[in-house]
Write an enzyme that holds these catalytic residues in place. Sequence first.
Site, PDB file in Angstrom:
ATOM      1  N   ASP A  79      -9.317   2.545  30.640  1.00 56.09           N
ATOM      2  CA  ASP A  79     -10.619   2.273  30.401  1.00 56.09           C
ATOM      3  C   ASP A  79     -10.607   0.837  29.897  1.00 56.09           C
ATOM      4  O   ASP A  79      -9.820   0.188  29.545  1.00 56.09           O
ATOM      5  CB  ASP A  79     -10.900   3.032  28.998  1.00 56.09           C
ATOM      6  N   TRP A 209      -2.641   2.925 -17.815  1.00 49.59           N
ATOM      7  CA  TRP A 209      -1.787   4.084 -18.206  1.00 49.59           C
ATOM      8  C   TRP A 209      -1.934   5.342 -18.642  1.00 49.59           C
ATOM      9  O   TRP A 209      -3.169   5.485 -19.450  1.00 49.59           O
ATOM     10  CB  TRP A 209      -0.782   3.104 -19.450  1.00 49.59           C
ATOM     11  N   ASP A 376      18.241  10.198 -20.774  1.00 52.26           N
ATOM     12  CA  ASP A 376      17.191   9.095 -20.813  1.00 52.26           C
ATOM     13  C   ASP A 376      17.744   7.946 -21.602  1.00 52.26           C
ATOM     14  O   ASP A 376      18.889   7.972 -22.034  1.00 52.26           O
ATOM     15  CB  ASP A 376      15.867   9.762 -21.052  1.00 52.26           C
ATOM     16  N   LYS A 486      17.246   6.525 -12.949  1.00 55.21           N
ATOM     17  CA  LYS A 486      15.754   6.690 -13.259  1.00 55.21           C
ATOM     18  C   LYS A 486      15.500   5.063 -13.527  1.00 55.21           C
ATOM     19  O   LYS A 486      15.993   4.695 -14.635  1.00 55.21           O
ATOM     20  CB  LYS A 486      15.414   7.642 -14.661  1.00 55.21           C
ATOM     21  N   TRP A 487      15.005   4.444 -12.633  1.00 53.98           N
ATOM     22  CA  TRP A 487      14.870   2.929 -12.724  1.00 53.98           C
ATOM     23  C   TRP A 487      13.778   2.692 -13.493  1.00 53.98           C
ATOM     24  O   TRP A 487      12.450   2.362 -12.855  1.00 53.98           O
ATOM     25  CB  TRP A 487      15.066   2.310 -11.407  1.00 53.98           C
ATOM     26  N   ASP A 488      13.473   2.238 -14.637  1.00 51.62           N
ATOM     27  CA  ASP A 488      12.040   2.271 -15.313  1.00 51.62           C
ATOM     28  C   ASP A 488      12.037   0.630 -15.514  1.00 51.62           C
ATOM     29  O   ASP A 488      12.722  -0.167 -15.108  1.00 51.62           O
ATOM     30  CB  ASP A 488      12.331   2.625 -16.619  1.00 51.62           C
ATOM     31  N   ASN A 490       8.949  -1.535 -17.953  1.00 48.39           N
ATOM     32  CA  ASN A 490       7.677  -0.940 -18.619  1.00 48.39           C
ATOM     33  C   ASN A 490       7.144  -2.085 -19.296  1.00 48.39           C
ATOM     34  O   ASN A 490       6.294  -1.869 -20.354  1.00 48.39           O
ATOM     35  CB  ASN A 490       8.596  -0.460 -20.030  1.00 48.39           C
ATOM     36  N   CYS A 536      10.360   4.195 -11.600  1.00 51.91           N
ATOM     37  CA  CYS A 536       9.409   4.454 -12.772  1.00 51.91           C
ATOM     38  C   CYS A 536       8.926   3.072 -13.395  1.00 51.91           C
ATOM     39  O   CYS A 536       9.785   2.144 -13.695  1.00 51.91           O
ATOM     40  CB  CYS A 536      10.151   5.436 -13.521  1.00 51.91           C
ATOM     41  N   ASP A 558       2.913   8.603 -16.965  1.00 49.59           N
ATOM     42  CA  ASP A 558       3.526   9.208 -18.162  1.00 49.59           C
ATOM     43  C   ASP A 558       2.755  10.176 -18.932  1.00 49.59           C
ATOM     44  O   ASP A 558       3.393  11.004 -19.936  1.00 49.59           O
ATOM     45  CB  ASP A 558       3.730   7.847 -19.328  1.00 49.59           C
TER      46      ASP A 558
END
Length: 746
Positions: A79, A209, A376, A486-488, A490, A536, A558
């Site tokens: 084309d 949040w 946790d 569990k890598w936070d 914040n 996280c 959360d």
Amino acid sequence: MKFPRTCAHRYMAILGAMMLVACGAMVDARAAASDSAAHIDVSGHVFRLDAAKVTYALGVNEKGQLQSIYWGPRLAPGDPLPAPVAPPGGDSINGAVDAVPQEYAGWGEGLYYEPDLKVTFPDGNRDLALRYLSHSVHGNMLSVVLKDIERPIVVTLQYEIDPGTGILRRSAVIENRTVTPVIVEQASAGTWFLPRSHDYTLRFLAGRWAAENSIYERPVQPGKTVLESRRGSTGMQNAPWFAIRRNDASETHGQVWFGALAWSGSWQIAIEQDQTEQIRVTGGFNPFDFGYKLAPGASLQTPSFYAGVTTGGMGEASRLLHRLELTRILPQAPHSRARPVLYNSWEATGFDVNEAGQTALAEKAASIGVERFVMDDGWFGARNSDKAGLGDWTVNPQKFPHGLKPLIDRVHALGMDFGIWVEPEMVNPDSDLYRAHPDWVLNMTGRPRTLGRNQMVLNLARPDVRAYVFGALDKLLSENQIAFLKWDYNRSWSEPGWPQVSPDQQKNVYVDFVSNVYGILEELRRKHPNVEIESCSSGGGRVDLGIMHLTDEVWPSDNTDAFDRLRIQDGFTQAYTPGVMMAWVTDSPSSMDGRSMSLEYRFLSAMQGSLGIGANLTKWTTQDVTTAQRLIADYKVVRETVQHGDLYRLVSPDSGSEHSATENVSPDKAHAVLFAFLHSSTEGYLYPTVRLQGLDADARYRVRVLQGTLAERTPTVASGAYWMNVGIDVVMRGDFQGAAIAFDRE
């Protein structure tokens, strides 16, 4: 081409690992098209990339500018494509350069729209005019090299097309070949151009949040819409994703252009309609407070910007992006492991963790079929609240006098693997780490150090801070049989200063920090290949294709209220696959809204993603345990379809809808599972008939009820055509009701 080993180059090396697997071949334009491979055709200075159902074309005009030619549904081989031609000139108001749809425009030559690259030279010059220099093709990657007309600033553009989805990855490597440093003030991955039209609607995700990923739409009109984060990380305010649909497009049909950035720092996507009604989408580093000092001989790699196009509506746009994530982006791609059923101790114990209490919870979790037990916050340092201990990643001897081994051994004996919570990028002022190294945080000399959640942000751009964080995590993983972090994260950044380097280098923190986060994750994965990681960030504050390349799952919010989650998950799946969407079953009444919902409803809401349980199991009744055992067993049967299948959003929970429904179909169409929800029945009306999508019309499927009730005379077996056209009637009355129905091909 070789680049010096700088921090920016380190990031480039990491992004190199993200590049799509090269499996295409350069072919003549007359070759037959195939949906099973990617093709890059070069004819003169016109470049055409074909894959799946997509064609993308660009070319070099007579002035040496690289310009967009076509991006849309796949064209036939041979084309004709329009020749790249620069307009002859402009008027006194709008220069000619604005009329050229440049793939990568420097800020210069009278450019008025959003530039891709803006540079300040030591002599004060800020004009940059990029021209074509060369190109090369390797597999399914096209590289095009541009250079300023007078100074040796060189940009290598990378175009890589995915054979399975037709999604294109674009990025740029900016190299300073001058003999003096320059300041890069703005750098994008590239600009996408849509066909001129008046009938476009922008869809994007915004929130806060506990209310992440709300869906918003607005007409694309003259002016600019900016989606961004200035927070140092991805952020909840906007998701780094966009979709632009024709006004007649819907969830199931119509043309949609869509894209997502792979960057976990401050970012920007600008959607602009200029005075000639041309639509541009430019994305990359956020130019706010940005100024990357690029030394002589050094290079800077931009984020990657992925984008695609479909005629199958918003649903197909999402499924294509999900397929790319599952097969190309995620760490285990293309054969990602199904996410295990997880229990997390936070809501049961808060900071009050100890060996005996966690062991008791682990025993209860194992009894209902949980496969991964996660302890946790509260296990380390002087961590009895959120006011102390962050940064001191040593086991608290009062809570765990014999270390973590006895607990981990018991978890393993119960048939589960063990995970643990960390927040390695943060520090409390009340910590041994901060008392020893108060200079290790982001700060501006003599200015207040703002606290968020009683903590500050460590400056991971610093090599010594990076070494400390990696060393602490490496030691934790080396000394304990931990399968999951569990890598936070914040809080957002404040006072993003870096006093240890020269003032003109301090803004490098926006790139070097994120580069080192990626580097730590990459190095941990290499040294501990069996460890999985969750991203996280106070909920969904760091979800993007960059962090997803190095983590196995993400935490969307959360807010675990099961009804609220229907809306949050609906928004999340616009951009991200359910396969990485962690969803918990928590207590009722919910802590967010005080709403009471049955355990069955809470489970069904969470079963639409990666299932976790966060409730306080010590308060569960015998009936609760029996219900959980049954639904977890059912989930394990359908989770491969839920996590790795194609998602069809049948009924949206948005805009106050009383009903919602999703369907997951396995890639081979052998299995499907339907989740249907009712907020409240009114005036005796029946729940609407649900018509499935994506099945094999000619195959026969047996229906199996996991939860809920079907209308009388519902057939046990019927064709895919029957379930998609006649549909299925689910009986639901009352408030907060749910149903789950499985379909298996015979």
